[in-house]
Design an enzyme around this catalytic site. Structure first.
Site, PDB file in Angstrom:
ATOM      1  N   GLY A 126       0.812  -1.164  -0.169  1.00  0.00           N
ATOM      2  CA  GLY A 126       0.015   0.092  -0.031  1.00  0.00           C
ATOM      3  C   GLY A 126       0.888   1.032  -0.010  1.00  0.00           C
ATOM      4  O   GLY A 126       0.147   2.329   0.324  1.00  0.00           O
TER       5      GLY A 126
ATOM      6  N   ASP B 148      -1.634   8.296  -6.433  1.00  0.00           N
ATOM      7  CA  ASP B 148      -0.318   7.826  -6.138  1.00  0.00           C
ATOM      8  C   ASP B 148       0.713   8.352  -7.241  1.00  0.00           C
ATOM      9  O   ASP B 148       1.671   8.957  -7.023  1.00  0.00           O
ATOM     10  CB  ASP B 148      -0.155   6.231  -6.408  1.00  0.00           C
TER      11      ASP B 148
HETATM   12  P1  ADP Z   1       1.959  -1.478  -4.173  1.00  0.00           P
HETATM   13  O1  ADP Z   1       1.878  -0.424  -5.226  1.00  0.00           O
HETATM   14  O2  ADP Z   1       0.996  -1.086  -2.943  1.00  0.00           O
HETATM   15  O3  ADP Z   1       3.380  -1.606  -3.525  1.00  0.00           O
HETATM   16  P2  ADP Z   1       0.940  -3.202  -5.902  1.00  0.00           P
HETATM   17  O4  ADP Z   1       0.555  -4.648  -5.917  1.00  0.00           O
HETATM   18  O5  ADP Z   1       0.353  -2.459  -6.771  1.00  0.00           O
HETATM   19  O6  ADP Z   1       1.510  -2.960  -4.833  1.00  0.00           O
HETATM   20  O7  ADP Z   1       2.247  -3.222  -7.163  1.00  0.00           O
HETATM   21  C1  ADP Z   1       3.435  -4.221  -6.747  1.00  0.00           C
HETATM   22  C2  ADP Z   1       4.130  -4.494  -8.074  1.00  0.00           C
HETATM   23  O8  ADP Z   1       4.814  -3.498  -8.616  1.00  0.00           O
HETATM   24  C3  ADP Z   1       4.975  -5.899  -8.030  1.00  0.00           C
HETATM   25  O9  ADP Z   1       4.310  -7.092  -7.948  1.00  0.00           O
HETATM   26  C4  ADP Z   1       5.759  -5.732  -9.232  1.00  0.00           C
HETATM   27  O10 ADP Z   1       5.230  -6.144 -10.236  1.00  0.00           O
HETATM   28  C5  ADP Z   1       6.013  -4.079  -9.141  1.00  0.00           C
HETATM   29  N1  ADP Z   1       7.109  -3.637  -8.465  1.00  0.00           N
HETATM   30  C6  ADP Z   1       7.385  -2.782  -7.369  1.00  0.00           C
HETATM   31  N2  ADP Z   1       8.490  -2.814  -7.009  1.00  0.00           N
HETATM   32  C7  ADP Z   1       9.231  -3.607  -7.764  1.00  0.00           C
HETATM   33  C8  ADP Z   1      10.464  -3.756  -7.785  1.00  0.00           C
HETATM   34  N3  ADP Z   1      11.488  -3.293  -6.780  1.00  0.00           N
HETATM   35  N4  ADP Z   1      11.148  -4.600  -8.473  1.00  0.00           N
HETATM   36  C9  ADP Z   1      10.351  -5.098  -9.429  1.00  0.00           C
HETATM   37  N5  ADP Z   1       9.017  -5.015  -9.632  1.00  0.00           N
HETATM   38  C10 ADP Z   1       8.647  -4.033  -8.654  1.00  0.00           C
HETATM   39 MG    MG Z   2       0.060  -0.012  -6.582  1.00  0.00          MG
END
Ligand code: ADP
Ligand code: MG
Length: 355
Positions: free
Chosen positions: A117, A165
């Site tokens: 989140g 966001d």
């Molecule tokens: P949030 O935005 O709340 O962290 P989401 O489910 O919207 O959660 O996004 C998470 C997704 O974003 C991960 O599953 C991946 O696909 C991508 N992501 C975020 N950070 C990274 C990272 N450091 N390396 C690779 N992919 C990432």
């Molecule tokens: Mg997200």
């Protein structure tokens, strides 16, 4: 590890460009950025490091230290339900608008927990779009980057999120919040309180945005919009409420959250600007109660975490982000932070500190 080092190890060369992009925490104004509301997100010190070199062909290679694998794709690929989709979508859309003309090699390292989140998804997309924009001769501004980043999540990933966001991440710096009017994208940068810390504690409950709960709430809001005949749920009239109440209790509750959350956010912005932190804290807690009772996006373990955060001395606390898991944000006097955190975490063994 720095993304430069990860890039060197992965591709055996130095990257052409590198950047840091912050995550964000929403202080108040939840699930109303797609319903015409005011929101107050802040950029975090934790975020994503991205190193990138454009390629002369259409291939894309993506490495992330969170998954420790190299994914090989090309700019004609569509989403595949893999972690690499967000980076892939960013490169595809960078090509659509002429920031890039072909593929790229990318290495990603992070200090931001994924799926908590704190909007790691938007940080990654905004980061890649800004890097590729800086490589191009195209002029761009932070708001257009935020709008393009939202398109990547909405259109490429299929995640029906609002614009909050991307705006918070694209338009402000760590330690600052933006009071954002999501109807017209006008915003004011707001300094965070001097003597209080906005502590972020992960509940230890994990949710996936793709698990359908977020989508269900969005769909319910779409039905409300159809019934009332306009998109601005946050400014619904009393007559519109009565109309809705006769149709469905659930929808009435979702609408009630949108309207009350918008009003709370306006009051919270005023309180934080006036330095009235006790009032700000109370509004955070009221916001949690509304998310729990009306928008129904909390979990019992998160309600307990919020309650204990307050009983142990926070001036206010609430679930933050899309809901159904993830983090709480609590406003706590800096001088009490360490002992407060220690006591809270000892009561909640699954929970852990983020910031
Ligand atoms: P949030 O935005 O709340 O962290 P989401 O489910 O919207 O959660 O996004 C998470 C997704 O974003 C991960 O599953 C991946 O696909 C991508 N992501 C975020 N950070 C990274 C990272 N450091 N390396 C690779 N992919 C990432
Ligand atoms: Mg997200």
């Amino acid at each position: 590890m720095s993304s430069n080092l990860a890039f060197k190890k992965t591709y055996n060369s130095m990257p052409e460009v590198t950047s840091f992009t912050p995550g964000r925490v929403n202080l108040i104004g939840e699930h109303i950025d797609y319903n015409g509301g005011m929101v107050l997100p802040a950029a975090l010190e934790k975020g994503i490091f991205i190193s990138l070199t454009p390629r002369n062909d259409n291939n894309i290679r993506i490495y992330s230290d969170q998954f420790d694998e190299i994914i090989e794709l090309n700019i004609n690929n569509t989403a595949t339900s893999k972690w690499s989709d967000y980076a892939l979508g960013s490169i595809v859309y960078a090509n659509k608008v002429g920031f890039l003309n072909g593929g790229a090699d990318i290495a990603i390292t992070t200090t931001l927990p994924l799926g908590a989140g704190l909007s790691s998804s938007s940080a990654l997309i905004v980061g890649i779009l800004k890097l590729t924009a800086s490589l191009s001769k195209k002029t761009f501004d932070n708001i257009s980057i935020a709008i393009l980043a939202k398109r990547v999540e909405n259109e490429f990933i299929g995640m029906p999120c609002g614009i909050m966001d991307q705006m918070a991440i694209s338009c402000t710096d760590p330690g600052k919040a933006i009071a954002l009017d999501t109807k017209n994208l006008s915003f004011e940068v707001i300094s965070l309180p001097k003597y209080h810390h906005m502590a972020i504690i992960h509940s230890g409950e994990y949710r996936l945005n793709t698990d359908g709960n977020f989508k269900k709430r969005k769909e319910e809001c779409d039905i409300i919009k159809e019934i009332i005949g306009h998109n601005d749920i946050c400014s619904m009239s009393d007559n519109e409420f009565i109309l809705l109440k006769n149709i469905s209790t659930d929808l009435n509750q979702r609408a009630r959250h949108c309207v009350s959350e918008h009003q709370r956010t306006l009051r919270a912005i005023k309180a934080i600007k006036e330095g009235n932190i006790p009032k700000f804290g109370l509004l955070m807690t009221e916001s949690h109660n509304s998310m729990r009772d009306d928008f129904k996006m909390s979990l019992p373990s998160i309600d307990n975490l919020v309650n204990d955060a307050i009983h142990l001395g926070a001036v206010g606390a609430r679930l933050t982000g899309g809901g159904f898991g993830g983090c709480i944000v609590a406003c706590i006097l800096k001088e009490n932070l360490e002992s407060w955190r220690q006591k809270l975490l000892s009561l909640h063994p699954k929970a852990f500190n983020v910031i």
